[in-house]
Write a protein that holds these residues in place. Structure first.
Motif, mmCIF file in Angstrom:
data_model
loop_
_atom_site.group_PDB
_atom_site.id
_atom_site.type_symbol
_atom_site.label_atom_id
_atom_site.label_comp_id
_atom_site.label_asym_id
_atom_site.label_seq_id
_atom_site.Cartn_x
_atom_site.Cartn_y
_atom_site.Cartn_z
ATOM 1 N N GLN A 94 -10.700 -78.271 -3.020
ATOM 2 C CA GLN A 94 -9.494 -78.587 -2.240
ATOM 3 C C GLN A 94 -9.758 -79.673 -1.193
ATOM 4 O O GLN A 94 -8.823 -80.190 -0.586
ATOM 5 C CB GLN A 94 -8.947 -77.336 -1.567
ATOM 6 N N ILE A 95 -11.041 -80.009 -0.961
ATOM 7 C CA ILE A 95 -11.375 -81.056 0.012
ATOM 8 C C ILE A 95 -11.303 -82.407 -0.693
ATOM 9 O O ILE A 95 -12.104 -82.698 -1.583
ATOM 10 C CB ILE A 95 -12.791 -80.831 0.588
ATOM 11 N N SER A 96 -10.360 -83.222 -0.300
ATOM 12 C CA SER A 96 -10.153 -84.513 -0.954
ATOM 13 C C SER A 96 -11.054 -85.585 -0.339
ATOM 14 O O SER A 96 -11.125 -85.736 0.886
ATOM 15 C CB SER A 96 -8.696 -84.946 -0.819
ATOM 16 N N LEU A 97 -11.719 -86.337 -1.226
ATOM 17 C CA LEU A 97 -12.539 -87.469 -0.802
ATOM 18 C C LEU A 97 -11.889 -88.792 -1.174
ATOM 19 O O LEU A 97 -12.509 -89.846 -1.044
ATOM 20 C CB LEU A 97 -13.923 -87.381 -1.457
ATOM 21 N N TYR A 132 -22.925 -81.393 -1.230
ATOM 22 C CA TYR A 132 -23.207 -80.325 -0.282
ATOM 23 C C TYR A 132 -22.595 -80.579 1.100
ATOM 24 O O TYR A 132 -22.609 -79.680 1.945
ATOM 25 C CB TYR A 132 -24.713 -80.142 -0.131
ATOM 26 N N ALA A 133 -22.097 -81.770 1.327
ATOM 27 C CA ALA A 133 -21.575 -82.100 2.650
ATOM 28 C C ALA A 133 -20.567 -83.236 2.532
ATOM 29 O O ALA A 133 -20.622 -84.039 1.601
ATOM 30 C CB ALA A 133 -22.716 -82.509 3.576
ATOM 31 N N VAL A 134 -19.646 -83.274 3.484
ATOM 32 C CA VAL A 134 -18.637 -84.328 3.546
ATOM 33 C C VAL A 134 -18.780 -85.042 4.886
ATOM 34 O O VAL A 134 -18.821 -84.385 5.942
ATOM 35 C CB VAL A 134 -17.210 -83.743 3.422
ATOM 36 N N GLY A 189 -29.606 -77.891 1.488
ATOM 37 C CA GLY A 189 -28.968 -78.030 0.180
ATOM 38 C C GLY A 189 -29.835 -77.533 -0.958
ATOM 39 O O GLY A 189 -29.364 -76.790 -1.834
ATOM 40 N N GLN A 190 -31.096 -77.912 -0.975
ATOM 41 C CA GLN A 190 -31.978 -77.528 -2.073
ATOM 42 C C GLN A 190 -32.238 -76.033 -2.116
ATOM 43 O O GLN A 190 -32.592 -75.495 -3.168
ATOM 44 C CB GLN A 190 -33.302 -78.291 -1.968
ATOM 45 N N ARG A 191 -32.062 -75.353 -1.001
ATOM 46 C CA ARG A 191 -32.301 -73.912 -0.951
ATOM 47 C C ARG A 191 -31.022 -73.099 -1.136
ATOM 48 O O ARG A 191 -30.990 -71.891 -0.853
ATOM 49 C CB ARG A 191 -32.996 -73.544 0.362
ATOM 50 N N LYS A 192 -29.967 -73.781 -1.579
ATOM 51 C CA LYS A 192 -28.717 -73.111 -1.946
ATOM 52 C C LYS A 192 -28.039 -72.418 -0.767
ATOM 53 O O LYS A 192 -27.306 -71.441 -0.942
ATOM 54 C CB LYS A 192 -28.949 -72.093 -3.077
ATOM 55 N N VAL A 193 -28.258 -72.920 0.424
ATOM 56 C CA VAL A 193 -27.569 -72.396 1.594
ATOM 57 C C VAL A 193 -26.149 -72.953 1.666
ATOM 58 O O VAL A 193 -25.247 -72.322 2.218
ATOM 59 C CB VAL A 193 -28.352 -72.748 2.875
ATOM 60 N N LEU A 194 -25.930 -74.147 1.072
ATOM 61 C CA LEU A 194 -24.654 -74.848 1.180
ATOM 62 C C LEU A 194 -23.878 -74.775 -0.129
ATOM 63 O O LEU A 194 -24.443 -74.811 -1.221
ATOM 64 C CB LEU A 194 -24.891 -76.306 1.566
ATOM 65 N N LEU A 195 -22.562 -74.709 0.011
ATOM 66 C CA LEU A 195 -21.661 -74.665 -1.137
ATOM 67 C C LEU A 195 -21.501 -76.059 -1.731
ATOM 68 O O LEU A 195 -21.387 -77.045 -1.001
ATOM 69 C CB LEU A 195 -20.297 -74.144 -0.680
ATOM 70 N N ASP A 196 -21.508 -76.142 -3.059
ATOM 71 C CA ASP A 196 -21.200 -77.408 -3.733
ATOM 72 C C ASP A 196 -19.689 -77.628 -3.637
ATOM 73 O O ASP A 196 -18.909 -76.870 -4.208
ATOM 74 C CB ASP A 196 -21.645 -77.347 -5.198
ATOM 75 N N LEU A 197 -19.294 -78.661 -2.913
ATOM 76 C CA LEU A 197 -17.874 -78.895 -2.647
ATOM 77 C C LEU A 197 -17.159 -79.588 -3.801
ATOM 78 O O LEU A 197 -15.978 -79.901 -3.687
ATOM 79 C CB LEU A 197 -17.727 -79.698 -1.351
ATOM 80 N N LYS A 198 -17.862 -79.801 -4.898
ATOM 81 C CA LYS A 198 -17.216 -80.302 -6.106
ATOM 82 C C LYS A 198 -16.670 -79.168 -6.965
ATOM 83 O O LYS A 198 -15.951 -79.403 -7.933
ATOM 84 C CB LYS A 198 -18.214 -81.106 -6.954
#
Length: 420
Positions: free
Chosen positions: A114-117, A135-137, A99-108
Motif C-alpha cells: 500500500q506504500i506507493s513509490l 526494506y525501507a522507504v 534487513g538481512q536478519r529479517k527484522v524488517l518487513l519487505d515493503l514490496k
C-alpha cells in the motif's frame, strides 16, 4: 557491536516463537513509532502523527524519540527482546544489519504494497533496497553540506560565496578562530565524522565501502584524511580535542550548536535545527574540494522509514508510512526538517511557497542538482560499528594519545573484525 549482539539475540528469540506476522487490524490497534532527532523535529513529527490519527481513528500511535546514538541502543535492546518499534526510522548504516536478519518487513509484499513509490525519484527509492527487497522507504532527501555562521566569516574578512580548496577553507577557518581570540574555532574538527570522510573519499574516486561489503579505502587514504583534519586542529582552525569529544549528531549538543565553533560539516536537512540552536541566521555551502569537477556529494536518503516484520499490526504500520511519505498535508507539517520531501509532487508544491530555512535548503539542493553523483550501494552489516570506531580512534589522535600511524593501524585491525 552492541547492535550486532542485540539483533543476534533477537533472532534466537524469534526461533523460540516470538515472531508474529498478522495484521491485527480487525478493530482498534496501537502501534509504536520511534525516530531520532531534536526537540523541534519531535514537535512537527507529533503534529503529523496527530493528523494521521484524526484520519484513522481506529489507529493509536505511541511515539518515542532520542538522539541518534541513544536511539540505536534502544532499538537494539527492543529488538533483542523481540519487540522492535512497529514503525522505525532506519539509517543506511544499519539497513543491512536489520534487513538481512529479517527484522524488517519487505515493503514490496503484503501490507507494504500500500506504500506507493510512484512519486519518488527511482534512484532515491532504490537506496532502500537490499537483495531485491524493499526494506525501507526514504523519508527525505538531503545532501552533505557545510553549515556556517556567515556573520563570523564576514567579520574575519572571508568570502564564502565561491568554491574553496581544503587548504583555502583551513586558512579561512583559522582567520575566524583568530578573530574570536581562539575561544571559538572556525569549524568543528571533522576527523571523526564518517560522512565527511565519505565525501572526501568520493572526491578522490574512492568510497567508504565496496559493493561487496569491504572498506573502499586503505591505510594511505585514512592517513591523508587524518593528516588533513590534524592540520585544521593544530593550526586552531578546528575545535580542540576536549570540545570535539562532545560531538554527537544532535545539533543542540554539537560544538557548533553550542557556539563553540562557527561551522560544522553536516547534512543540509539538519540546518534548521542548527539555526534554532545557534540563534542567528546561518547558511549552507558545498564541501571544499581540490577538484572543482567533483564535489563528492550525492542525492542521499536523509533517513528511511521501515516496518517491523515482528509487528502484529503491519497494515496499520504501513498505512502510517504511506501517510508520512506521500500525504501533502503531512509534507507541509514536516517541511524540510529532515531534508527535501521524497514525494516529488509534494516537493514541488513546498518549493514554490518556501520561505526561511526551507527556502535555503530548496535553493541549495537546486544549485547542486547537476553536480550530485550517484548514491553508493547500501553499506554492509557493521557500518554502524565502523562509524563508532572512526570516532573512537580519531579521538585518540586528537588527544595525542596515539600517533596517526598507530591510529590507522588500530582502525584497520578492528575494522576487519567489525565487517566479518
Amino acid at each position: 557491536m552492541i547492535a550486532t549482539v542485540a539483533i543476534s539475540l533477537a533472532i534466537s528469540l524469534a526461533a523460540c516463537g516470538t515472531q508474529s506476522g498478522g495484521s491485527g487490524d480487525g478493530g482498534d490497534v496501537t502501534i509504536s513509532f520511534a525516530w531520532w532527532g531534536s526537540d523541534s523535529r519531535a514537535t512537527i513529527t507529533k503534529q503529523a502523527v496527530e493528523l494521521f490519527q484524526q484520519r484513522n481513528p481506529t489507529i493509536k500511535v505511541q511515539t518515542t524519540f532520542s538522539a541518534y546514538a541513544a536511539y540505536w541502543e534502544k532499538v537494539a535492546t527492543q529488538t533483542a527482546g523481540g519487540n522492535p518499534p512497529d514503525v522505525m526510522t532506519m539509517d543506511t548504516r544499519y539497513l543491512s544489519e536489520y534487513g538481512q536478519r529479517k527484522v524488517l518487513l519487505d515493503l514490496k509484499e503484503g501490507p507494504g504494497k500500500q506504500i506507493s513509490l510512484a512519486e519518488i525519484n527511482p534512484e532515491l527509492a532504490n537506496t532502500g533496497q537490499l537483495d531485491g527487497k524493499q526494506y525501507a522507504v526514504p523519508w527525505a532527501q538531503n545532501t552533505s553540506a557545510l553549515v556556517y555562521d556567515p556573520a563570523a566569516y564576514q567579520a574575519a574578512g572571508v568570502d564564502m560565496t565561491g568554491p574553496m580548496t581544503w587548504e583555502q577553507f583551513r586558512a579561512a577557518a583559522e582567520k575566524v578562530s583568530a578573530s574570536k581570540g581562539f575561544q571559538t574555532r572556525g569549524v568543528t574538527d571533522f576527523g571523526m565524522i564518517d560522512s565527511a570522510l565519505e565525501i572526501w573519499l568520493r572526491q578522490r574516486g574512492k568510497g567508504m565501502f565496496t559493493p561487496d561489503g569491504k572498506l573502499g579505502f586503505g591505510p594511505q587514504e585514512l592517513r591523508e584524511y587524518w593528516d588533513l583534519a590534524s592540520r585544521f586542529r593544530t593550526s586552531k582552525a578546528a575545535s580542540a580535542a576536549e570540545v570535539t569529544a562532545s560531538y554527537n549528531t544532535s545539533p543542540e549538543q554539537a560544538p557548533f550548536g553550542k557556539k563553540l565553533t562557527a561551522a560544522e560539516f553536516a547534512y543540509d536537512g539538519i540546518y534548521p535545527s542548527y539555526q534554532k540552536a545557534y540563534g542567528t541566521d546561518l547558511k549552507v555551502a558545498p564541501y571544499p574540494t581540490d577538484d572543482p569537477a567533483n564535489l563528492g556529494q550525492y542525492r542521499r536518503p536523509a533517513m528511511f522509514l521501515s516496518v517491523s516484520a515482528r509487528g502484529k499490526a503491519q497494515e496499520a504500520s504501513a498505512k502510517l508510512v504511506e501517510f508520512l511519505i506521500n500525504d501533502p498535508e503531512a509534507a507541509k507539517i514536516l517541511g524540510t526538517d529532515r531534508g527535501l520531501p521524497p514525494n516529488l509532487k509534494n516537493r514541488a508544491q513546498l518549493a514554490a511557497s518556501a520561505t526561511g530555512t526551507s527556502k535555503v535548503i530548496f535553493d541549495f539542493e537546486a544549485s547542486l542538482e547537476a553536480k550530485l553523483g550517484p548514491a553508493p550501494a547500501v553499506p554492509p552489516k557493521g557500518a554502524g560499528a565502523i562509524q563508532k570506531l572512526l570516532q573512537r580512534t580519531y579521538e585518540e589522535v586528537a588527544f595525542e594519545r596515539l600517533s596517526i600511524d598507530a591510529a590507522v593501524s588500530r582502525f584497520f585491525a578492528e575494522a576487519q573484525k567489525d565487517l566479518q
